[in-house]
Motif scaffolding. Structure first.
Motif, mmCIF file in Angstrom:
data_model
loop_
_atom_site.group_PDB
_atom_site.id
_atom_site.type_symbol
_atom_site.label_atom_id
_atom_site.label_comp_id
_atom_site.label_asym_id
_atom_site.label_seq_id
_atom_site.Cartn_x
_atom_site.Cartn_y
_atom_site.Cartn_z
ATOM 1 N N TYR A 9 0.845 -1.194 0.000
ATOM 2 C CA TYR A 9 0.000 0.000 0.000
ATOM 3 C C TYR A 9 0.879 1.241 0.000
ATOM 4 O O TYR A 9 1.833 1.345 0.779
ATOM 5 C CB TYR A 9 -0.906 0.029 1.234
ATOM 6 C CG TYR A 9 -1.864 -1.133 1.315
ATOM 7 C CD1 TYR A 9 -2.993 -1.182 0.511
ATOM 8 C CD2 TYR A 9 -1.621 -2.194 2.188
ATOM 9 C CE1 TYR A 9 -3.868 -2.257 0.574
ATOM 10 C CE2 TYR A 9 -2.488 -3.269 2.265
ATOM 11 C CZ TYR A 9 -3.614 -3.296 1.440
ATOM 12 O OH TYR A 9 -4.478 -4.361 1.503
ATOM 13 N N VAL A 11 0.475 5.192 0.723
ATOM 14 C CA VAL A 11 -0.387 6.232 1.284
ATOM 15 C C VAL A 11 0.263 7.574 0.972
ATOM 16 O O VAL A 11 1.416 7.807 1.341
ATOM 17 C CB VAL A 11 -0.571 6.052 2.809
ATOM 18 C CG1 VAL A 11 -1.451 7.170 3.372
ATOM 19 C CG2 VAL A 11 -1.181 4.691 3.110
ATOM 20 N N ALA A 22 -2.085 4.891 7.706
ATOM 21 C CA ALA A 22 -0.843 4.140 7.540
ATOM 22 C C ALA A 22 -0.505 3.337 8.787
ATOM 23 O O ALA A 22 -0.072 2.177 8.698
ATOM 24 C CB ALA A 22 0.292 5.096 7.194
ATOM 25 N N LEU A 25 -2.981 0.330 8.957
ATOM 26 C CA LEU A 25 -2.676 -0.705 7.972
ATOM 27 C C LEU A 25 -1.445 -1.501 8.377
ATOM 28 O O LEU A 25 -1.386 -2.727 8.196
ATOM 29 C CB LEU A 25 -2.455 -0.084 6.592
ATOM 30 C CG LEU A 25 -3.687 0.415 5.832
ATOM 31 C CD1 LEU A 25 -3.255 1.063 4.523
ATOM 32 C CD2 LEU A 25 -4.669 -0.723 5.555
ATOM 33 N N SER A 26 -0.455 -0.820 8.929
ATOM 34 C CA SER A 26 0.807 -1.493 9.273
ATOM 35 C C SER A 26 0.704 -2.351 10.523
ATOM 36 O O SER A 26 1.670 -3.031 10.896
ATOM 37 C CB SER A 26 1.931 -0.469 9.427
ATOM 38 O OG SER A 26 1.702 0.380 10.536
ATOM 39 N N VAL A 33 3.684 -1.018 3.997
ATOM 40 C CA VAL A 33 3.070 0.285 3.780
ATOM 41 C C VAL A 33 4.176 1.313 3.532
ATOM 42 O O VAL A 33 5.146 1.397 4.301
ATOM 43 C CB VAL A 33 2.223 0.723 5.002
ATOM 44 C CG1 VAL A 33 1.584 2.085 4.750
ATOM 45 C CG2 VAL A 33 1.153 -0.325 5.314
ATOM 46 N N LEU A 211 6.535 -0.621 7.869
ATOM 47 C CA LEU A 211 6.092 0.753 7.608
ATOM 48 C C LEU A 211 7.306 1.611 7.280
ATOM 49 O O LEU A 211 8.216 1.752 8.103
ATOM 50 C CB LEU A 211 5.356 1.327 8.827
ATOM 51 C CG LEU A 211 4.997 2.826 8.747
ATOM 52 C CD1 LEU A 211 4.032 3.098 7.596
ATOM 53 C CD2 LEU A 211 4.398 3.303 10.078
#
Length: 554
Positions: A9, A11, A22, A25-26, A33, A211
């Protein structure tokens, strides 16, 4: 192409929504990410000292936008600060935590489905605030987003609330879903310091190996490839009524250290640039009004006429009489800095907008707004907030202002050129509705301010002189109202709506925040709000980021 610019992903934008998204998601170790932020790290002290926020205006942490001239505001251009650093505008704002009314979100649900109703979003607000009581955001403040009482409000703020009661307005708890009156402001602070989404979401997540956060990274456009899969059936359609071939977002071109590189998204790209930068980036990428894109030589990927349209913002006009001592005029004295650094107390912990309240004008009745719903917010600051926050505080004083909550007028974001570094053209079209209802409502709100200033509670604190409008002591109330509205009004920093979500085919994004007409691209920020809320947009913007993570993860 470097491996560090590839992720599941991508962002774009580490602001109020993007930082939260973020980080959420991580939390899944199985995905990677990449978070791209055009600004630098949030390292300056001014970013963390609440009362210092206006010192960030026109600086390196600000996109430094201005509107086009506004005909109904004496042809003035209006300064629009937007955060350009980790945390975005949550690192630059006045930290007012005002959710809005339940009816605002139920209105979103009518456009975008039940998943955006008040009942559906309350759990997200509670999770962000870490509180179980929607009427009290004071408990459990060690959650991701700190929300707390002001630590050291000025005594003038209590006097303002007494003035509201004296004038017949209810004084209630903050953030009630309905029937909220006047309240002392809850703030997005933690122990007297700003709690941006960089503080509350990115810092706890920065040790995660999945991340990667890249600052000073200007995204130039989204990249696409054709796919055999046709776009969704309800994609925006051009003048021909036909939808183009299937297209999927594959990543972005991003400029880092003066070099443009390609970043690859294995799953999705999510745009979180806000109500100005997101529609700009979509149009630079070929998603927007076809005619406008053609003017700038941009190939059309999706003819989406409403990208950049539907712009709404809160316009505020303030009255600032002189006041007796103890206001934030002396906040920069050495003793206040010592008090802040050693005890996290004193004037520097102030968010400036220390109290607010809601009122309903006769215009709300004319427009058929729901019973009991306000169209004006009254805001109080124990300091004369003048010159759009760009000038030093000139004297001891207070500000009582009126905010137009539900403008009829609609504006636009448009490209100035196909160069991503050129600032977009921002036209909020303030007070432009043909029937003049916006101006009438704001004027009624300013007359409420005049009545509050005339109460015994505030008359005891004011001096009879005026800081704004200058010479106001020799004017009538009507003259002060008109001058304040036309000459001194400015944004309250709440632009929304320019990439609105909706179930209808004309909405640029669907209720799951997917951009219509392409695959693998979403928007999660204030631009998706169909209508501006009766509150302040930072809280729902963060909620949008958190909810987007759930939508993406299914």
């Amino acid at each position: 192409m470097s491996a560090d610019l590839a992720a599941d992903y991508i962002v774009v934008g580490a602001g109020s929504a993007g930082a939260a998204l973020a980080a959420r998601l991580s939390e899944d170790e199985k995905v990677s990410v990449l978070l791209l932020e055009a600004g630098g790290p949030d390292s300056a002290m001014e970013l963390h000292v609440p009362a210092a926020f206006s010192k960030l205006f026109r600086g390196v942490y600000d996109w430094n936008y201005d509107t086009v001239p506004q005909p109904h505001l004496e042809d003035r251009t209006i300064f629009w600060p937007r955060g350009k650093t980790l945390g975005g505008s949550s690192s630059l704002n006045a930290m007012m935590w005002v959710r809005g009314f339940a009816a605002d979100y139920d209105e979103w649900a009518q456009t975008a489905g039940d998943g955006w109703s008040w009942d559906a979003l309350v759990p997200y607000f509670r999770a962000v605030e870490r509180t179980q009581d929607p009427a009290d955001a004071t408990q459990g403040i060690d959650g991701p987003q700190a929300v707390e009482h002001q630590r050291d409000p000025r005594p003038h703020t209590a006097a303002f609330l007494r003035a509201a009661a004296e004038a017949g307005y209810p004084v209630t708890a903050p953030n009630l879903p309905a029937a909220q009156g006047f309240s002392q402001t809850m703030v997005s602070e933690h122990r007297g310091g700003r709690a941006s989404t960089a503080d509350s979401y990115l810092k706890p997540a920065k040790g995660r190996r999945n991340l990667r956060i890249v600052t000073n990274a200007l995204v130039r456009r989204v990249t696409f490839v054709p796919t055999p899969t046709p776009p969704v059936a309800d994609a925006p359609r051009g003048a021909s009524g036909r939808v183009g071939p299937g297209t999927r977002a594959t990543g972005v071109y991003v400029e880092i250290d003066g070099i443009t590189r390609q970043a690859t998204a294995h799953r999705e790209v999510i745009l979180c640039g806000g109500a100005v930068n997101t529609p700009q980036l979509l149009m630079l990428s070929g998603i927007g009004p076809a005619g406008h894109l053609a003017e700038h030589g941009i190939p059309v990927v999706v003819d989406a006429p409403e990208v950049g349209a539907n712009l709404q913002d809160h316009l505020v006009a303030g009255l600032a009489p002189g006041a007796k001592g103890g206001t934030l005029y002396t906040a920069e004295k050495a003793g206040q800095l010592v008090n802040y650094l050693t005890r996290r107390k004193g004037m520097l912990t102030s968010n400036v907008g220390e109290a607010y309240g809601f009122v309903r004008t006769s215009v709300a009745d004319e427009l058929g707004m729901g019973e009991g719903l306000p169209d004006i917010e009254i805001i109080f600051a124990p300091v004369p907030y003048v010159g759009e926050g760009l000038v030093p505080t000139p004297a001891e004083g207070i500000t009582v202002g009126a905010i137009l909550l539900r403008p009829v007028s609609r504006g636009t974001i448009r490209l100035a050129s196909a160069d991503p570094r050129d600032k977009p053209l921002i036209d909020p079209a303030y007070l432009s509705d043909e029937e003049g209802r916006d101006a009438a409502a704001l004027a009624e709100g300013l007359h409420v301010c005049e009545r509050l200033l005339a109460t015994d509670a505030l008359a005891e604190l004011t001096t009879g002189d005026w800081v704004q409008p200058v010479g106001g002591e020799s004017m009538s109330a009507q003259e002060r109202v008109e001058l304040s509205m036309r000459r001194y009004s400015h944004t309250l920093y709440h632009p929304v709506g320019t990439v609105r979500m909706g179930m209808d085919a004309a909405a640029p994004v669907d209720p799951e925040l997917r951009v219509r007409g392409v695959e693998g691209l979403r928007v999660a920020d204030a631009s998706v709000m169909p209508t501006v809320i009766r509150g302040h947009t930072n809280a729902p913007a963060i909620v949008i980021g958190v909810k987007a993570a759930d939508l993406i993860r299914g």
